[in-house]
Structures are given as C-alpha cells and as structure tokens.
Scaffold this motif. Structure first.
Motif, PDB file in Angstrom:
ATOM      1  N   LYS A  34      25.837  57.411   6.637  1.00 34.07           N
ATOM      2  CA  LYS A  34      25.543  57.053   5.210  1.00 34.07           C
ATOM      3  C   LYS A  34      26.128  55.826   5.203  1.00 34.07           C
ATOM      4  O   LYS A  34      27.070  55.065   5.585  1.00 34.07           O
ATOM      5  CB  LYS A  34      26.381  58.181   4.679  1.00 34.07           C
ATOM      6  CG  LYS A  34      26.029  59.582   4.562  1.00 34.07           C
ATOM      7  CD  LYS A  34      26.729  60.510   3.674  1.00 34.07           C
ATOM      8  CE  LYS A  34      26.196  61.750   3.802  1.00 34.07           C
ATOM      9  NZ  LYS A  34      26.632  62.665   2.880  1.00 34.07           N
ATOM     10  N   PHE A  36      27.279  53.646   1.188  1.00 32.81           N
ATOM     11  CA  PHE A  36      27.857  53.853   0.151  1.00 32.81           C
ATOM     12  C   PHE A  36      28.206  52.768  -0.540  1.00 32.81           C
ATOM     13  O   PHE A  36      28.723  51.259   0.055  1.00 32.81           O
ATOM     14  CB  PHE A  36      29.390  54.371   0.723  1.00 32.81           C
ATOM     15  CG  PHE A  36      30.155  55.023  -0.583  1.00 32.81           C
ATOM     16  CD1 PHE A  36      30.863  54.250  -1.141  1.00 32.81           C
ATOM     17  CD2 PHE A  36      30.312  56.358  -0.553  1.00 32.81           C
ATOM     18  CE1 PHE A  36      31.747  54.766  -2.224  1.00 32.81           C
ATOM     19  CE2 PHE A  36      30.938  56.961  -1.791  1.00 32.81           C
ATOM     20  CZ  PHE A  36      31.461  56.115  -2.536  1.00 32.81           C
ATOM     21  N   GLU A  37      27.661  52.560  -1.806  1.00 32.42           N
ATOM     22  CA  GLU A  37      27.732  51.179  -2.577  1.00 32.42           C
ATOM     23  C   GLU A  37      28.539  51.882  -3.521  1.00 32.42           C
ATOM     24  O   GLU A  37      28.393  52.581  -4.311  1.00 32.42           O
ATOM     25  CB  GLU A  37      26.263  50.785  -3.081  1.00 32.42           C
ATOM     26  CG  GLU A  37      26.554  49.573  -3.852  1.00 32.42           C
ATOM     27  CD  GLU A  37      25.098  49.012  -4.399  1.00 32.42           C
ATOM     28  OE1 GLU A  37      25.374  48.189  -5.175  1.00 32.42           O
ATOM     29  OE2 GLU A  37      24.031  49.571  -3.713  1.00 32.42           O
ATOM     30  N   GLY A  38      29.774  50.793  -3.928  1.00 35.07           N
ATOM     31  CA  GLY A  38      30.584  51.040  -4.852  1.00 35.07           C
ATOM     32  C   GLY A  38      31.420  50.043  -5.313  1.00 35.07           C
ATOM     33  O   GLY A  38      31.298  49.008  -4.858  1.00 35.07           O
ATOM     34  N   LYS A  53      32.447  55.275  -6.617  1.00 33.26           N
ATOM     35  CA  LYS A  53      31.110  55.445  -6.760  1.00 33.26           C
ATOM     36  C   LYS A  53      30.733  56.419  -7.833  1.00 33.26           C
ATOM     37  O   LYS A  53      31.441  57.390  -8.017  1.00 33.26           O
ATOM     38  CB  LYS A  53      30.265  56.091  -5.478  1.00 33.26           C
ATOM     39  CG  LYS A  53      28.976  56.225  -5.660  1.00 33.26           C
ATOM     40  CD  LYS A  53      28.090  56.682  -4.322  1.00 33.26           C
ATOM     41  CE  LYS A  53      27.519  58.034  -4.814  1.00 33.26           C
ATOM     42  NZ  LYS A  53      27.018  58.641  -3.556  1.00 33.26           N
ATOM     43  N   GLU A  92      29.321  54.227   7.095  1.00 32.15           N
ATOM     44  CA  GLU A  92      29.987  55.178   8.015  1.00 32.15           C
ATOM     45  C   GLU A  92      30.311  54.845   9.405  1.00 32.15           C
ATOM     46  O   GLU A  92      29.266  53.959   9.988  1.00 32.15           O
ATOM     47  CB  GLU A  92      29.204  56.559   7.856  1.00 32.15           C
ATOM     48  CG  GLU A  92      30.184  57.616   8.343  1.00 32.15           C
ATOM     49  CD  GLU A  92      29.566  59.082   8.273  1.00 32.15           C
ATOM     50  OE1 GLU A  92      29.978  59.847   8.758  1.00 32.15           O
ATOM     51  OE2 GLU A  92      28.300  58.752   7.913  1.00 32.15           O
TER      52      GLU A  92
END
Length: 109
Positions: A34, A36-38, A53, A92
């Motif tokens: 995965k 992940f944008e945060g 997020k 990930e």
C-alpha cells in the motif's frame, strides 16, 4: 546511484549517509503493498515520523458523513528532510521495528 523502486515518485537529490540499508532508493529496503499519503504529526523520534490520514466515512443508517483518522509510524531515509506539518507519501515495506512497516518515499511540496 539511485535505483528504481517501482513507484512514480521523485528521487531525492541528497546523498544518503554511509551504510544506510533502510533506504529504498540507495539501500536494500524493498517497497511493496500500500501507499499512504498523510500529514506529519510528530517527528521527534530518531528517523521515525507519525503520519495521520483523514478520510470521510459514510454512515448509511444516518445518511451522513463522518470524519475518520488513522495514524501510522514511518521510517525516514537519511537523504530526506521531513518536518512536522509536511505532507508526505509513505510506502509499505518489511517490518523495520515493532510498529514501523512504512517508509517515506516523497515529500509533497
């Protein structure tokens, strides 16, 4: 020399520290799974940040949207500079520590 990690992100221009194996661009850390944008919430730990997020969740019973947040811990390679408040993309990877299974691959401007 920078290697291709399989994700379309900008490679960092800075040189990493000598012997940084936990670097997806210059070390041996594989990236998988995965993205992940945060937003970076905490950056106090050594080479580790906490990302948050936010997402909208629809409750069909009430026909309304609610806010949902989730936090993850991510490793920061030695050739990226990340501060609190920055928006980043994390990918990930294999478990690096007990709670760290993501690595920061790009800092959004």
């Amino acid at each position: 020399m920078t290697r291709n990690i399989g994700i379309k992100v900008k490679a960092p221009k800075e040189e990493p520290k000598e012997g940084d194996k936990k670097n997806p661009f210059n070390g041996t850390l594989p990236v998988r799974g995965k993205l992940f944008e945060g937003k970076v919430v905490k950056s106090r730990g050594k080479d580790t940040v906490v990302l948050q997020k936010e997402a909208n969740v629809y409750f069909s019973k009430f026909k309304r949207y609610g806010r949902s947040t989730s936090r993850i811990h991510a490793h920061v390679p030695s050739n990226l500079q990340v501060n609190e408040g920055d928006t980043v993309i994390a990918a990930e990877c294999r478990p690096i520590a007990k709670s760290v299974s993501f690595v920061v691959v790009e800092v959004k401007e």
